[in-house]
Design an enzyme around this catalytic site. Structure first.
Site, short mmCIF file in Angstrom:
data_model
loop_
_atom_site.label_atom_id
_atom_site.label_comp_id
_atom_site.label_asym_id
_atom_site.label_seq_id
_atom_site.Cartn_x
_atom_site.Cartn_y
_atom_site.Cartn_z
N CYS A 80 49.01 -61.59 -34.60
CA CYS A 80 48.86 -62.15 -36.09
C CYS A 80 47.55 -61.88 -36.57
O CYS A 80 47.18 -60.56 -36.70
CB CYS A 80 49.38 -63.47 -36.06
N HIS A 193 54.56 -63.00 -33.63
CA HIS A 193 54.13 -63.82 -32.42
C HIS A 193 55.05 -63.74 -31.36
O HIS A 193 56.24 -64.25 -31.24
CB HIS A 193 54.10 -65.31 -32.92
N GLU A 195 54.81 -64.89 -28.34
CA GLU A 195 54.81 -66.05 -27.85
C GLU A 195 55.88 -67.00 -28.30
O GLU A 195 56.20 -68.02 -27.68
CB GLU A 195 53.52 -66.93 -27.26
#
Length: 221
Positions: A80, A193, A195
């Site tokens: 990001c 993202h 994750e």
């Protein structure tokens, strides 16, 4: 083999750390330049605004440390805002007068604001928050085992410019690079993202850890 997650004192890094651990990595969260330089791989998470993050990294000595690590071939992943910081400049929180805040300079160009209206005059919500498809045409180690059109989780208001480093794109008011790689180097950035992107994101983190592991083995040999 350790992956260093850079802490530039701008937010919670736990989700990134947990994602990398789940991908099989030994993770160290650090703000120390010497730790970054010695890392087997480096992850720069996305927290805060471009100008603030760039200033914090410079003050902590992390800009030079990341550049030194990349210069010797250390695998790198920007997430990001971390991807934005790979570019030369960014307008987010830039002063009205004076030069634009400087990033790491790995990729030419300036990160700008996402348009709120597309070319046909349709209005879009900004920030761009939620799941969106990621399109790519060429195979890349970061996307190993991930099909074009897979969905990843985004949350951002600024977009990177197109460049020779673009390896994947997404559309939201405009077509923008959502993944980049510095040509010829194991240096990537993603706008989304991983994750927070379920199975596809988990696979991407495994792919990055795999690259880092192979590099660490080749250096040790």
């Amino acid at each position: 083999m350790s992956i260093v997650v850079i802490d530039y004192h701008k937010g919670n890094l736990l989700s990134v750390e947990r994602g990398l651990v789940a991908a099989g990595a030994e993770v160290v969260v650090s703000d120390a330049p010497e730790v970054v330089r010695a890392a087997d791989a480096v992850v720069l998470p996305g927290v805060g605004a471009f100008a603030d993050a760039a200033a914090a990294m410079e003050e902590l000595g992390l800009v030079a440390a990341v550049r030194d690590a990349v210069a010797v071939g250390t695998p790198f992943l920007g997430i990001c805002l971390g991807m934005h910081l790979m570019f030369e400049h960014g307008v987010e929180h830039a002063p009205e007068d004076g030069p634009l805040p400087a990033g790491l300079g790995f990729i030419p160009g300036t990160v700008g604001a996402m348009p709120r209206i597309d070319a046909a005059g349709r209005a879009y919500k900004v920030p761009h928050v939620g799941w969106n498809s990621v399109e790519f045409a060429e195979p890349n180690p970061l996307f190993e085992g991930i099909a074009p059109g897979e969905f990843f989780y985004f949350t951002h208001s600024f977009v990177a410019p197109p460049s020779a480093a673009t390896i994947a794109e997404t559309v939201h008011s405009t077509t923008f690079p959502c993944a980049v790689q510095v040509p010829g180097l194991p240096v990537w950035g993603v706008q989304f993202h991983p994750e927070k992107s379920s199975d596809a994101g988990a696979r991407m983190l495994v792919n990055f850890v795999t690259v880092a592991t192979r590099r660490g083995l080749s250096v040790s040999c």
